[in-house]
Design a protein around this motif. Sequence first.
Motif, PDB file in Angstrom:
ATOM      1  N   THR A 155      40.621  38.783  33.422  1.00  0.00           N
ATOM      2  CA  THR A 155      41.349  38.964  34.683  1.00  0.00           C
ATOM      3  C   THR A 155      42.858  38.991  34.446  1.00  0.00           C
ATOM      4  N   GLN A 156      43.278  38.535  33.282  1.00  0.00           N
ATOM      5  CA  GLN A 156      44.705  38.527  32.949  1.00  0.00           C
ATOM      6  C   GLN A 156      45.006  39.480  31.813  1.00  0.00           C
ATOM      7  N   ASP A 157      44.013  40.274  31.464  1.00  0.00           N
ATOM      8  CA  ASP A 157      44.152  41.186  30.345  1.00  0.00           C
ATOM      9  C   ASP A 157      45.204  42.250  30.655  1.00  0.00           C
ATOM     10  N   GLY A 158      45.994  42.616  29.678  1.00  0.00           N
ATOM     11  CA  GLY A 158      47.005  43.658  29.870  1.00  0.00           C
ATOM     12  C   GLY A 158      46.385  44.987  30.237  1.00  0.00           C
ATOM     13  N   ARG A 196      33.068  46.697  42.368  1.00  0.00           N
ATOM     14  CA  ARG A 196      32.743  45.755  41.299  1.00  0.00           C
ATOM     15  C   ARG A 196      33.726  44.587  41.247  1.00  0.00           C
ATOM     16  N   GLY A 197      33.185  43.384  41.061  1.00  0.00           N
ATOM     17  CA  GLY A 197      34.003  42.166  40.995  1.00  0.00           C
ATOM     18  C   GLY A 197      34.621  41.937  39.636  1.00  0.00           C
ATOM     19  N   GLY A 198      34.028  42.528  38.577  1.00  0.00           N
ATOM     20  CA  GLY A 198      34.617  42.358  37.251  1.00  0.00           C
ATOM     21  C   GLY A 198      33.601  42.126  36.149  1.00  0.00           C
ATOM     22  N   GLY A 221      37.765  47.793  42.971  1.00  0.00           N
ATOM     23  CA  GLY A 221      37.583  46.433  42.456  1.00  0.00           C
ATOM     24  C   GLY A 221      38.309  46.221  41.140  1.00  0.00           C
ATOM     25  N   VAL A 222      37.672  45.477  40.217  1.00  0.00           N
ATOM     26  CA  VAL A 222      38.324  45.063  38.968  1.00  0.00           C
ATOM     27  C   VAL A 222      37.795  45.890  37.810  1.00  0.00           C
ATOM     28  N   LEU A 224      40.720  52.104  42.938  1.00  0.00           N
ATOM     29  CA  LEU A 224      41.450  51.284  43.896  1.00  0.00           C
ATOM     30  C   LEU A 224      41.280  49.831  43.476  1.00  0.00           C
ATOM     31  N   PRO A 225      42.299  49.251  42.805  1.00  0.00           N
ATOM     32  CA  PRO A 225      42.139  47.918  42.207  1.00  0.00           C
ATOM     33  C   PRO A 225      41.973  46.822  43.251  1.00  0.00           C
ATOM     34  N   GLY A 226      41.114  45.825  42.897  1.00  0.00           N
ATOM     35  CA  GLY A 226      40.810  44.742  43.836  1.00  0.00           C
ATOM     36  C   GLY A 226      41.036  43.369  43.202  1.00  0.00           C
ATOM     37  N   THR A 227      40.503  42.337  43.899  1.00  0.00           N
ATOM     38  CA  THR A 227      40.754  40.954  43.479  1.00  0.00           C
ATOM     39  C   THR A 227      39.640  40.444  42.565  1.00  0.00           C
ATOM     40  N   ALA A 228      40.061  39.678  41.567  1.00  0.00           N
ATOM     41  CA  ALA A 228      39.086  39.063  40.667  1.00  0.00           C
ATOM     42  C   ALA A 228      38.571  37.746  41.258  1.00  0.00           C
TER      43      ALA A 228
END
Lengths: 424, 473, 160
Positions: free
Chosen positions: B267-270, B385-387, B407-408, B421-425
């Motif tokens: 979730t913090q990956d570059g 997708r949540g990740g 999503g992620v 469309l980026p979302g929340t982890a």
Amino acid sequence: MVHETLFAQHFWKDSNRTLSYYLENMQGYQSAKKVLKEMKPDQVIEEVKKANLRGRGGAGFPMGMKWSFIPKASEKPKYLVCNADESEPGTCKDRQIMRYTPHVLIEGLLIGSYAIGCKHAYIYIRGEYVREAKLLNEAIDEAYEKGYLGKNIFDSGYDLDITVHRGAGAYICGEETGLLNSLEGKRGEPRVKPPFPAISGAFSCPTAVNNVESIANVPYLIRMGGEAFAQLGKIDKSGGTRLISLSGHIKTPGVYEIQAGSMTIRQIIDELGGGIIGGKKLKAVIPGGSSSPILTADEIDVVYDVEPLMKVGTMMGSAAIMVIHEDTDLVKLLLRITKFYAHESCGQCTPCREGCHWMESILHKILHGEARPTDLELLVDVAQNIGGKTLCALGDAAAGPVISFVKKFRPEFESYIKGQKKYA
Amino acid sequence: MPKCTIDGKEVEFTPGENLITVAKRAGVEIPVFCYHPGLTVVAQCRMCYVEIEKMPKLQTACSTNAGEGMVVKTQSDPVVKGRAGTMEFLLLNHPLDCPICDKSGECDLQDNSYGYGSANMRHSEERRTYVDVDMGPVIEKNMNRCIHCTRCIRFGEEVAGIHEMVAIKRGNNIDITTIDGDPLKTLYAGNYADICPTGSLTLRDFRFRKRAWMLKKTPTVCEGCSKGCNMEVQQEGNIIYRCVPRENLEINKYWMCDEGRMNYHYTQDGNRILAPRSKSNAISWDEAIEALKEKITGKKPTFLAGSDLTQEELKTLSEYINAYHSGSHLYHFGTEGVFTASQDAPLDKILRMKSKTSNLMGAEKLGIKPISEFSSSSDTVIIVRGGRADLKVALSRVKAKNLIGVGVFLENEVENFDLILPGTAFTEKDGTIVNHQGREQKIKRAILPKSTVKTLSEVLMLAANKKTKVGAA
Amino acid sequence: MTKLLSEKFYTAMKKLEPRYPTKKALILPALHQAQEEYGWLPKEVLGEVAEYIGVHSAQIREVASFYTMYNLNPVGKNHLKICTNVACCLRGADELMNFAEKKLGIKCGETTADGMFSLTEEECLGACTTAPAMMANDDYIEELDVNKLNQYIEKMKASK
């Protein structure tokens, strides 16, 4: 002194260890036959209780009481384990029994196993006793051959197997739960109690652990009856005879047998030990193996048995008397004793693991003239932080000598610290 | 219920409870090192001494069960002296590493020394030292700091079912180590760092990164699999530094696996996509929403939802589809071969489950069909997708002219996507997930999402031309 | 991989197996048997014992390292273990140790360069009434003095 000893008269001759000698001269296996054919297990335990047979390994706990702790009914098998891990410095009496009268031990195991309902008994023998283990196995083979072990002994329907299990060099395996762990193939580290071995011992089954000499007394006890055995002892609550390992600066060191409580330490040293070698004066006596607090030359007029020694602040332990004459450097001796406990500590609990080594370091400094004046107080304080605070009795065994040596021979320590004495 | 007295207070207890547990109920904290409620009792450290009336020696509270009428003192002089003695022994050889030790601030040795030890050092001999071994990628070993509590050995044997960590030699020289340079092979190695009461076993992942007292802690649930181990996210300045297990005796007891523990990294990956894009071009949110509306308004796209989404997200998505894309199909996907809760099973005897997503049971409960029932698709496929959900499961079954991701996602996963469309982890939202036991648990937001990502409901409302409130969840 | 332990080991262990309720209880006898055959216990032998018992080799190592009689390093052909504990100390064990060190040209804890002798200090061997005592490999030599020790070392050197 008893005119006819139970054990000692048979010692020192290799030919006495055979089964034929045992049958001819020692009423071999007659007690076991009587027990298996005529007595119930409860009756055996009652007889042992009447005999006031104290455990001869070091703790002196009454054997009849220990056997009565084994539950009568048990889903799990029950075990009788003989503690032949004789490692207390000064002690060499069990070795004599295993060398010269092994069948007495085997017969004792047979009776004891029947009494508690055990089908397979183990003899845990210290690894260094290579020869004794071999001799025991030979005696066991003889017994199997003649039908004294194995199936349906004396047509009684009772079976028993005995296995000799060799240790591998660890004093702590003389502690009963350390022994059980070692028997199970683990590190010989003592266990938390409760549960006690009588409930969960070898392989989590009810187990009684007894010393060699304790078990070896059982055939005699049965033969003469519990009360007569108790009468052999000259002191309350202590029946039978005791084997004493007498060593140190005496003319005739050896293993002697006396009626329990029949002699004082002074009498033992003079009459059995022949007095001090080299015409020297007595300085000190370690009365019960190196774990016991030391006695000065003025304190040896005490009857040599469990309770009298406890009353004067020491202990009988494994009945190993070490005699020390005036030329001995007690600081050096205490260092050696403390080094022993540091080396043998299993390392589980904090005070023993860290404290024993610390005491050794402080004593080393004292001996080599590197100590400060406060180090002697520190040494005693550390010992007091170990004694009574550990998982097993090794901590007490390490602390006891330190406290007693410093208390009774303080000037010797101080002379090293002050630089008046130098270590050669 | 039987009662005993602890420091003058009467406490009820259930037979079989040890004095540490009972004392806690009376509000009395007894210091420990070797005792751990999830491991067998060994009574080795000798720190938990208490004085019990009628017993001459001090007793260890961990190995003494409460008895009817027992009178226990935890603050009397002998107890104080006993504890001080133990602390002194433990510090004889312990290096004064606090300034450089990760454990500082959450170290039992520090706390107990401050509470029960002495401020003076009477020991002036040489200290015992060890040579450290490499224990592998998860745990860093510093044997000099070890106080031989043997929690790690017991954890290995009793919980992780391994025997790689052993104690060799005896007495003062005991070395707790792996053998012959073998690294720890267990998938639960991270727990060693949790249970070690000193900085002897520490997490390599956390080494030198942040002081423990600066971390802000949020209780949540791991998304690594359908076990739903209770977890705590620890962050500072909106950056997550560590995840540790939380106690839950019904689910994960005191432990979690390494995969779950390290899961937060992605979730913090570059490479995480944090701004909308069309093919490989960065676009604004307005442009992204327009592109989305163009592709799906009035049409029947196929929706694939990861079973790593929360119940709230899945419900919102279902309602949206029913309202605006009636006739569209919705399937949930997560792990290859584990499409339904009945196919989910334990991977080992400890914690890990086959389903690599945390909400498989929840998706099923909402009546969403599994992707194994997928038959045909339309031209446009939207993957929400949540990740954690395995994209390969979806992409191997679905061929689409237009592929949209909400999503992620990470860079290397989205080569064939037309719109992202980026979302929340999972660390950036509140929600409910259902674990394999059917238990509903809440995940909690530990850090704020980046301002360039939008929540799922916000995206859907914009797609449906509804006005949204700023920061709508 | 060729086994280091011979059939003799496995036969001896098979005979003991029915006498214990668990396989693990055979660890101490197995290590004794392996050491008797191989002379000492290198990593590979410990691994074979572990395989026989059916445990991880780390478990064998943790047990073997607890006991002093298991040699995890090679020892000389004649391993002299002199007791220096109380009873032997009172009867001159230190003098014997000093003599042995000089005679063999090594310090306590070392092995001679030709691999003939190893010298170690032992804790109480249980021969206190016939002190001072030592073990030479598996044998006890008691009521030791400098002459007796000297003769023994000479005898061992000659029998090379």
